[in-house]
Every structure is written in structure tokens, then in C-alpha cells.
Write a protein that holds these residues in place. Structure first.
Motif, mmCIF file in Angstrom:
data_model
loop_
_atom_site.group_PDB
_atom_site.id
_atom_site.type_symbol
_atom_site.label_atom_id
_atom_site.label_comp_id
_atom_site.label_asym_id
_atom_site.label_seq_id
_atom_site.Cartn_x
_atom_site.Cartn_y
_atom_site.Cartn_z
ATOM 1 N N LYS A 155 -11.986 12.691 6.620
ATOM 2 C CA LYS A 155 -12.208 14.045 6.119
ATOM 3 C C LYS A 155 -10.885 14.783 5.957
ATOM 4 C CE LYS A 155 -14.650 18.367 7.214
ATOM 5 N NZ LYS A 155 -15.568 19.044 8.166
ATOM 6 N N PHE A 156 -10.783 15.546 4.885
ATOM 7 C CA PHE A 156 -9.605 16.375 4.620
ATOM 8 C C PHE A 156 -10.034 17.834 4.550
ATOM 9 C CE2 PHE A 156 -9.316 12.335 2.397
ATOM 10 C CZ PHE A 156 -8.129 11.802 2.881
ATOM 11 N N THR A 157 -9.258 18.690 5.171
ATOM 12 C CA THR A 157 -9.518 20.131 5.064
ATOM 13 C C THR A 157 -9.056 20.649 3.709
ATOM 14 O OG1 THR A 157 -9.235 20.385 7.448
ATOM 15 C CG2 THR A 157 -9.087 22.382 6.104
ATOM 16 N N THR A 158 -7.897 20.137 3.283
ATOM 17 C CA THR A 158 -7.350 20.480 1.969
ATOM 18 C C THR A 158 -7.452 19.264 1.059
ATOM 19 O OG1 THR A 158 -5.785 22.027 2.985
ATOM 20 C CG2 THR A 158 -5.317 21.296 0.727
ATOM 21 N N LYS A 187 -1.438 4.747 8.961
ATOM 22 C CA LYS A 187 -0.372 5.398 8.191
ATOM 23 C C LYS A 187 -0.954 6.267 7.077
ATOM 24 C CE LYS A 187 3.034 1.777 9.149
ATOM 25 N NZ LYS A 187 3.864 0.683 8.571
ATOM 26 N N PHE A 188 -2.065 5.830 6.526
ATOM 27 C CA PHE A 188 -2.748 6.619 5.496
ATOM 28 C C PHE A 188 -3.215 7.956 6.074
ATOM 29 C CE2 PHE A 188 -7.063 7.630 3.771
ATOM 30 C CZ PHE A 188 -6.671 8.116 2.535
ATOM 31 N N LEU A 189 -3.758 7.935 7.276
ATOM 32 C CA LEU A 189 -4.203 9.180 7.912
ATOM 33 C C LEU A 189 -3.034 10.144 8.095
ATOM 34 C CD1 LEU A 189 -6.666 7.908 10.690
ATOM 35 C CD2 LEU A 189 -7.232 8.821 8.428
ATOM 36 N N THR A 190 -1.906 9.601 8.568
ATOM 37 C CA THR A 190 -0.735 10.445 8.789
ATOM 38 C C THR A 190 -0.211 11.026 7.482
ATOM 39 O OG1 THR A 190 -0.093 9.148 10.733
ATOM 40 C CG2 THR A 190 1.612 10.496 9.711
ATOM 41 N N GLY A 243 -5.442 13.290 6.796
ATOM 42 C CA GLY A 243 -6.880 13.123 6.969
ATOM 43 C C GLY A 243 -7.225 12.781 8.402
ATOM 44 N N LYS A 244 -8.478 13.014 8.791
ATOM 45 C CA LYS A 244 -8.930 12.698 10.132
ATOM 46 C C LYS A 244 -10.295 12.022 10.070
ATOM 47 C CE LYS A 244 -6.504 16.496 12.455
ATOM 48 N NZ LYS A 244 -6.633 17.680 13.356
ATOM 49 N N PRO A 245 -10.516 11.028 10.945
ATOM 50 C CA PRO A 245 -11.842 10.400 10.996
ATOM 51 C C PRO A 245 -12.889 11.442 11.376
ATOM 52 C CG PRO A 245 -10.224 9.068 12.150
ATOM 53 C CD PRO A 245 -9.561 10.374 11.857
ATOM 54 N N ASP A 246 -13.998 11.422 10.649
ATOM 55 C CA ASP A 246 -15.069 12.399 10.888
ATOM 56 C C ASP A 246 -16.282 11.663 11.444
ATOM 57 O OD1 ASP A 246 -16.473 14.986 10.528
ATOM 58 O OD2 ASP A 246 -17.597 13.856 9.015
ATOM 59 N N PHE A 254 0.846 -1.196 0.000
ATOM 60 C CA PHE A 254 0.000 0.000 0.000
ATOM 61 C C PHE A 254 0.885 1.250 0.000
ATOM 62 C CE2 PHE A 254 -2.465 -3.321 2.047
ATOM 63 C CZ PHE A 254 -3.734 -3.177 1.505
ATOM 64 N N GLU A 255 0.530 2.234 -0.807
ATOM 65 C CA GLU A 255 1.276 3.488 -0.851
ATOM 66 C C GLU A 255 0.331 4.666 -1.019
ATOM 67 O OE1 GLU A 255 5.545 2.025 -2.811
ATOM 68 O OE2 GLU A 255 4.119 3.206 -4.000
ATOM 69 N N PHE A 256 0.708 5.799 -0.447
ATOM 70 C CA PHE A 256 0.009 7.057 -0.679
ATOM 71 C C PHE A 256 1.043 8.014 -1.250
ATOM 72 C CE2 PHE A 256 -1.606 11.276 0.578
ATOM 73 C CZ PHE A 256 -2.860 11.213 -0.022
ATOM 74 N N GLY A 257 0.906 8.297 -2.541
ATOM 75 C CA GLY A 257 1.952 9.049 -3.216
ATOM 76 C C GLY A 257 3.237 8.255 -3.168
ATOM 77 N N SER A 258 4.323 8.848 -2.666
ATOM 78 C CA SER A 258 5.610 8.148 -2.554
ATOM 79 C C SER A 258 5.824 7.557 -1.165
ATOM 80 C CB SER A 258 6.750 9.121 -2.867
ATOM 81 O OG SER A 258 6.734 10.223 -1.962
ATOM 82 N N THR A 259 4.812 7.654 -0.292
ATOM 83 C CA THR A 259 4.941 7.169 1.083
ATOM 84 C C THR A 259 4.419 5.745 1.206
ATOM 85 O OG1 THR A 259 4.641 9.403 1.963
ATOM 86 C CG2 THR A 259 4.306 7.562 3.482
ATOM 87 N N SER A 260 5.271 4.850 1.692
ATOM 88 C CA SER A 260 4.850 3.468 1.915
ATOM 89 C C SER A 260 3.937 3.391 3.126
ATOM 90 C CB SER A 260 6.066 2.570 2.133
ATOM 91 O OG SER A 260 5.659 1.265 2.518
ATOM 92 N N LEU A 261 2.841 2.650 2.969
ATOM 93 C CA LEU A 261 1.907 2.456 4.077
ATOM 94 C C LEU A 261 2.041 1.053 4.664
ATOM 95 C CD1 LEU A 261 -1.296 4.106 2.522
ATOM 96 C CD2 LEU A 261 0.545 5.182 3.847
ATOM 97 N N GLY A 262 3.115 0.367 4.294
ATOM 98 C CA GLY A 262 3.353 -0.980 4.809
ATOM 99 C C GLY A 262 3.429 -1.992 3.686
ATOM 100 N N THR A 263 4.176 -3.054 3.896
ATOM 101 C CA THR A 263 4.364 -4.085 2.877
ATOM 102 C C THR A 263 3.825 -5.445 3.301
ATOM 103 O OG1 THR A 263 6.583 -4.544 3.752
ATOM 104 C CG2 THR A 263 6.406 -2.958 1.941
#
Length: 379
Positions: free
Chosen positions: A296-299, A279-282, A286-289, A247-256
Motif C-alpha cells: 500500500k502507498f499513501t501517495t 528494496k522495492f518497498l524502500t 510502500g508498506k505491506p498492508d 530489477f529497477e524502480f525508477g532510477s534505483t537499482s533493486l539488485g542485479t
């Protein structure tokens, strides 16, 4: 739909339970009890929790399906009646009577056997009948159907047509170990030559709350619904299971770590393991709403979300994993901000569910004949 496995029955929308383990063609229609994103998350998670419980026409046949925000429902003819049934690859029984009551006609025969299925977010119990069953003109005779005497969690929908593996029917009907599925009977009665289901879903456009923009293909695939090649992976577990990695978000690994996944038309959202979700939230900020049940994302995020199944990388752009602002009213979302369809699948396997909102971007093939699951980029 959004959005069932049997615990000797299973739940609707996003999680159904079967007598075995597991955590939601013709026109398809939405379940009106699911009125907002909070409801959908609750239903999906209830279904997800159910996963843990055990207890001679050779050409393909296709039919349209209707997307109604959170679910797809097939208009299915049983005898002379038409029912709105949830299209569910996470369960395998076909049953009716949750909303529209079944009236036995000349082709219906009661076996007298008791049938019961629990889906986590709902359940039904009643009597098994056999009858003619067809979806958009493609049908069989002598199909096992459950006729509900009681049900819960299924308001404004008539039941389920199950497209999961036959194993999921185990012990759902008294007196027999398993019952043939609708697709199995299509093969055995010579309507199609192979037990294969092709599924094409598509997102709603604008503020529409219903659209006939999907298709079920019985006995093969529709080459016009996808681009490139279909990547197949051997089915794992009792459901349409796949292994998910990287799993990845952009270039950040979210774990293998390899995650246990299920491809499920009966679940609305995309669920990932808790450790990956955190890790995706970080990474995404994003924050749980609590009001929506979503992240939810502000931006507005700009990075892609990716993961690997069977050696192939699947990519969701922000346009794919964010709820369109024009759909906020249909999802029960109010206020500003941006909301993701990616949610917490828990730590217990299976914890990755590729649900309806994922499948609106990818063509899926459920191939019983070759015991495999296929995915390709939607056309």
C-alpha cells in the motif's frame, strides 16, 4: 486466475504443484471463491510454494477468453458437456468435476487408472478417462482427462485445462509416466502444425467484474495482439521458466542477481525475490498492508518498475502495477490509498512469477516446438 502444477497433482490460482518442482481458445471465466486480494495472495503463495515440490489443418486456431478479475477460464466441451476450466500454463493435466459433475457419454472411456494432482492451494484425485475435448470448436479425440472423485480449493469452477510442458504430467496418472497434453494432441491429430500457444490478456475496464477481452491462439501467434517484435528466451526448468535480471524502480537499482522466473497464467499477481521486494518497498515508500495482502502507498507512485528477461527490458508504469481504484470493490479493497500487484515471491527459486496481471500488459508465447518462451508489448 487469480490463477497449477502437479505434485502428482498441483494447486489452483497462483501456484500448482507437479510431481516435479514448481512453487494460476475459448471463453475464460473467473473463480468465484477468490473474492478479494487477501484470498488471491494466499492462493498465489500456496501455488508458489508448490513449485518447490517434486514428486492436417496447418493454420492457427484462436478463441476468446473471459477475464473475471482474478482468473481466466475457458469454456471447454468434454463429450457433450461444457465445463468452466482455469487456463493454466503452470500445469499440464486437464481435469473436470470440481463443481459440475462429469457424466460419461458415448465418446468417454474409462482407463481405470488413478489420477491425482496437487496445486498447493488445492488438489483433486479421481479416475482417468479419454474423451473428445474442444475449446471454442477447436478439439481433439481421445484426450486424457481426470474425472474428480474428490477435490478441494476449486469452488464455482469445474477444473483446469493445462497448457504447461508435458513433463508436468509425470506420475500424475498411475501406470504411465506421462500423458499427452491438449496441445500435443492438437498437433498429433493434425489440427495445428506446431505446439505453440499464444496468450493475449487485457485489464478490465472501469468497475467491470467480467469481460471477454482475452484470446488463446493454438498453433501460432496473433500478430494483431502485440506491437514490435516478440523476444524469445530458451525455456528453463520444468515450467515455462525464464531468467530475470536487473530489477529497477525508477532510477534505483533493486539488485542485479539473476532470479529464477516462471511465466504463469494461473498466478494472479507479479512476484519478485524477497531481497528485491524489500528494496522495492524502500525505494517506493510502500508498506505491506495486512488487510489487503498487497503493498500500500499513501501517495501514488510515479516511477516505473522494470526488469530484464532475455536481454529485453520490460516496463510497468504505475498505471500497470497499481490496482485501478475502480476495481477496489472487486478486489475487496476498502478505504483510501494505492495498492500494487507486485508482491514477495520468497527467497527460494523460483521466486519470480510473471502472472496474469503482468500478462495483461504483454503478449506471451509458450512455444513447445522450439522450447522457448516469448514476450512482446501488448497492442
Amino acid at each position: 486466475m487469480d490463477e497449477a502444477t502437479a505434485t502428482h497433482g498441483r494447486t489452483m490460482d497462483d501456484s500448482i504443484q507437479h510431481a516435479r518442482p514448481w512453487n494460476p481458445a475459448a471463453s475464460v471465466k473467473k473463480v468465484n471463491t477468490i473474492t478479494n486480494s487477501t484470498n488471491i495472495v494466499a492462493r498465489d503463495l500456496a501455488r508458489l510454494n508448490n513449485y518447490f515440490k517434486k514428486s492436417a489443418i496447418s493454420e492457427r486456431q484462436s478463441a476468446p477468453v473471459i477475464n473475471e478479475v482474478f482468473s481466466y477460464i475457458a469454456e471447454t466441451t468434454v463429450g457433450t458437456q461444457t465445463f468452466d476450466l482455469i487456463v493454466d500454463t503452470g500445469s499440464s493435466n486437464t481435469w473436470v468435476g470440481a463443481d459440475t459433475k462429469f457424466v460419461a457419454g458415448s465418446t468417454a472411456k474409462s482407463t481405470g487408472d488413478f489420477v491425482s494432482v496437487s496445486y498447493g492451494s488445492g488438489e483433486f484425485s479421481g479416475t482417468e478417462y479419454t474423451d473428445t475435448v474442444s475449446v471454442d470448436g477447436t478439439g481433439v479425440t481421445g484426450q486424457s482427462i481426470g474425472v474428480a472423485k474428490s477435490s478441494s480449493g476449486f469452488s464455482d469452477v469445474d477444473g483446469i485445462i493445462g497448457f504447461g510442458p508435458e513433463d508436468l504430467t509425470e506420475y500424475t496418472v498411475s501406470g504411465v509416466s506421462e500423458v499427452p497434453t491438449f496441445l500435443q494432441n492438437l498437433v498429433s491429430q493434425g489440427v495445428i502444425s506446431e505446439n505453440i500457444l499464444g496468450v493475449s490478456f487485457a485489464p478490465l475496464t472501469g468497475s467491470d467484474d467480467e469481460d471477454t477481452n482475452g484470446e488463446l491462439t493454438f498453433g501460432g501467434v496473433d500478430d494483431t495482439k502485440f506491437t514490435g517484435d516478440i523476444t524469445y528466451t530458451t525455456r528453463t526448468g520444468d515450467y515455462w521458466g525464464v531468467s530475470v535480471t536487473k530489477f529497477e524502480f525508477g532510477s534505483t537499482s533493486l539488485g542485479t542477481t539473476t532470479a529464477s522466473g516462471i511465466v504463469d497464467t494461473g498466478t494472479t499477481l507479479l512476484y519478485i525475490p524477497t531481497a528485491t521486494y524489500d528494496k522495492f518497498l524502500t525505494a517506493s515508500k510502500g508498506k505491506p498492508d495486512s488487510s489487503s495482502g498487497l503493498v500500500k502507498f499513501t501517495t501514488k507512485p510515479t516511477a516505473d518498475f522494470t526488469f530484464v528477461v532475455g536481454g529485453t527490458t520490460y516496463t510497468l508504469t504505475p498505471a500497470d502495477y497499481l490496482v485501478p481504484t475502480a476495481q477496489y470493490a472487486n478486489w475487496g479493497i476498502s478505504g483510501s490509498g494505492f495498492y500494487s500487484i507486485i508482491n514477495d515471491g520468497g527467497s527460494e527459486a523460483p521466486n519470480t512469477i510473471l502472472g496474469q496481471t503482468f500478462l495483461e500488459n504483454f503478449y506471451a508465447v509458450f512455444d513447445t516446438t522450439n522450447n522457448r518462451v516469448g514476450l512482446a508489448v501488448a497492442a
